[in-house]
Write an enzyme that holds these catalytic residues in place. Structure first.
Site, short mmCIF file in Angstrom:
data_model
loop_
_atom_site.label_atom_id
_atom_site.label_comp_id
_atom_site.label_asym_id
_atom_site.label_seq_id
_atom_site.Cartn_x
_atom_site.Cartn_y
_atom_site.Cartn_z
N LYS A 267 43.94 8.55 -50.06
CA LYS A 267 43.14 8.99 -48.91
C LYS A 267 41.65 8.98 -49.24
CE LYS A 267 46.27 9.73 -45.76
NZ LYS A 267 46.33 8.92 -44.53
N TYR B 250 48.72 10.49 -53.26
CA TYR B 250 48.35 10.55 -51.84
C TYR B 250 46.85 10.85 -51.68
CZ TYR B 250 48.51 12.57 -47.06
OH TYR B 250 48.31 12.88 -45.74
P1 NAD Z 1 55.10 10.84 -40.69
O1 NAD Z 1 55.65 10.66 -42.06
O2 NAD Z 1 55.68 11.86 -39.81
O3 NAD Z 1 55.08 9.46 -39.93
C1 NAD Z 1 54.72 8.27 -40.55
C2 NAD Z 1 55.38 7.14 -39.80
O4 NAD Z 1 55.02 5.92 -40.45
C3 NAD Z 1 56.90 7.24 -39.79
O5 NAD Z 1 57.38 7.22 -38.46
C4 NAD Z 1 57.34 6.01 -40.57
O6 NAD Z 1 58.53 5.42 -40.07
C5 NAD Z 1 56.16 5.10 -40.39
N1 NAD Z 1 56.09 4.06 -41.43
C6 NAD Z 1 56.34 4.18 -42.76
N2 NAD Z 1 56.22 3.00 -43.36
C7 NAD Z 1 55.87 2.11 -42.41
C8 NAD Z 1 55.61 0.72 -42.42
N3 NAD Z 1 55.67 -0.01 -43.54
N4 NAD Z 1 55.29 0.13 -41.25
C9 NAD Z 1 55.22 0.84 -40.11
N5 NAD Z 1 55.47 2.15 -40.03
C10 NAD Z 1 55.79 2.78 -41.18
O7 NAD Z 1 53.52 11.11 -40.91
P2 NAD Z 1 52.54 11.96 -39.99
O8 NAD Z 1 52.64 13.36 -40.44
O9 NAD Z 1 52.74 11.62 -38.57
O10 NAD Z 1 51.15 11.40 -40.52
C11 NAD Z 1 50.44 10.38 -39.86
C12 NAD Z 1 49.13 10.17 -40.60
O11 NAD Z 1 48.39 11.40 -40.62
C13 NAD Z 1 49.28 9.76 -42.07
O12 NAD Z 1 48.24 8.89 -42.41
C14 NAD Z 1 49.12 11.05 -42.81
O13 NAD Z 1 48.64 10.85 -44.11
C15 NAD Z 1 48.08 11.75 -41.96
N6 NAD Z 1 48.09 13.20 -42.14
C16 NAD Z 1 49.15 13.94 -41.70
C17 NAD Z 1 49.14 15.31 -41.88
C18 NAD Z 1 50.28 16.17 -41.41
O14 NAD Z 1 50.30 17.38 -41.72
N7 NAD Z 1 51.25 15.63 -40.67
C19 NAD Z 1 48.06 15.92 -42.52
C20 NAD Z 1 47.01 15.12 -43.00
C21 NAD Z 1 47.03 13.76 -42.77
C1 AKB Z 2 50.95 16.68 -46.70
O1 AKB Z 2 51.34 17.83 -46.99
O2 AKB Z 2 51.12 15.70 -47.42
C2 AKB Z 2 50.20 16.50 -45.41
C3 AKB Z 2 48.73 16.59 -45.63
C4 AKB Z 2 48.07 17.91 -45.70
O3 AKB Z 2 48.09 15.59 -45.75
N1 AKB Z 2 50.68 17.46 -44.47
#
Ligand code: NAD
Ligand code: AKB
Length: 315
Positions: free
Chosen positions: A145, A141
């Protein structure tokens, strides 16, 4: 000019809340939410199924809906990507390049793409990790990123693409549960505190990680996207700080409201991921460039989480 916005991964932890916030600003009809789920299963008047691995379908949806701005959120998070490394890499990379190419060809004007504190690695200084600190990630991951950040910067420098990004810390929210991350414990703990009165944590008691309440994350995202382009000095991704705490500290905060709450510790494979990440983040560049300032500390966030979850869970 009216903005026409596409959100990918809109049913996820961030997407569900970001879509609502964008619709309050731009109107439901101007914000198309998309995800991998069938349309019939989703209760949303402006939703379409869109698999972000399908570049042709993406291009069709963008042109049919005259999309100008994309918030590309669909991705595989850290814990799941360690189980499916190649799939994680493909999903996180291919889809970003598809959108960057559309912007390069002037089919869209602006992209938001989130990065993560996961771009840092075990050799990075752990405390107050700076914007340009050494970033040699050891998770799939994190590698995806970091590579994504460098692609964003490349497309900006070479083709003038207006792509903006934040390195989110672990995000904590009550509306939609998180999916497959290492920081998910800090959401699960609130659910379990209310439902079971106890929680077995998959990280050890003193694992400090950077975290943020979802309201701050959504505000930061929209503020960055609305900032003047000439103020932005970072086109990889901005460090963003809000909170830093350990499982022991969040448990103690919950115990202030639920005195009988008990926590135990059984670290699993996610411990190694957490150990490779920073404990706290220096976000002075985001503060200087676009005035970022968080509003939620651990106490305020815990109050908000428990109050909202009590209603959601009928407790
Ligand atoms: P999540 O896993 O809750 O949601 C991801 C969504 O993507 C899901 O609804 C899933 O169905 C969808 N998905 C998966 N494969 C797919 C595909 N082929 N086509 C279309 N949709 C698809 O993730 P999140 O926590 O909402 O994260 C969103 C973004 O933010 C990501 O890029 C993640 O890396 C980034 N991020 C999140 C966090 C966090 O703590 N939530 C932290 C850092 C970065
Ligand atoms: C994870 O734990 O993978 C995410 C992030 C910090 O990107 N919440």
């Amino acid at each position: 000019m009216t903005h026409k916005i596409l959100v990918t991964g809109a049913l996820g932890q961030i997407g569900s809340e970001l879509t609502s916030a964008l619709r309050e600003i731009y109107g439901v009809e101007n914000v198309l939410s998309t995800d991998i789920q069938q349309k019939e299963k989703v209760d949303d008047p402006n939703y379409e199924k869109l698999d972000v691995m399908d570049a042709t379908q993406i291009s069709d949806v963008v042109s049919q809906n005259k999309i100008t701005i994309v918030y590309h959120l669909a991705a595989m998070l850290s814990a799941t990507a360690e189980k499916y490394p190649r799939k994680g890499w493909d999903l996180n990379m291919e889809s970003l390049l598809t959108f960057l190419d559309l912007a390069k060809d002037k089919k869209i004007n602006q992209i938001y793409w989130p990065s993560s504190i996961a771009i840092f690695g075990p050799e990075t200084p752990k405390q107050q990790t700076e914007q340009n600190a050494l970033a040699i990630p050891t998770t799939v991951y994190g590698i995806s990123k970091r590579a994504g950040e460098l692609w964003c910067n490349y497309y900006h420098e070479k083709f003038g693409v207006d792509v903006r990004s934040i390195r989110y810390p672990g995000l904590i929210s009550w509306k939609t549960r998180p999916g497959g991350g290492t920081t998910d414990y800090a959401v699960d703990i609130y659910y379990q505190a209310l439902e079971e009165g106890k929680y077995e944590c998959f990280l050890s008691e003193n694992s400090a990680l950077p975290m943020m309440y979802m309201d701050d994350a959504i505000r930061a995202t929209i503020e960055l996207m609305q900032a003047d382009a000439d103020k932005l000095t970072i086109r990889t991704s901005y460090n963003l700080n809000a909170l830093s705490f350990t499982p022991k500290e969040i448990a103690a905060e919950i115990q202030k409201q639920i005195p009988d709450f008990e926590i135990s510790y059984k670290p699993d494979f996610r411990q190694a991921i957490a150990d490779s990440w920073p404990a706290s983040i220096d976000d002075s560049v985001a503060q200087k460039d676009w005035g970022w300032k968080p509003e939620f500390d651990l106490e305020k966030m815990t109050e908000a989480m428990l109050e909202n979850l009590k209603v959601k869970l009928n407790k």
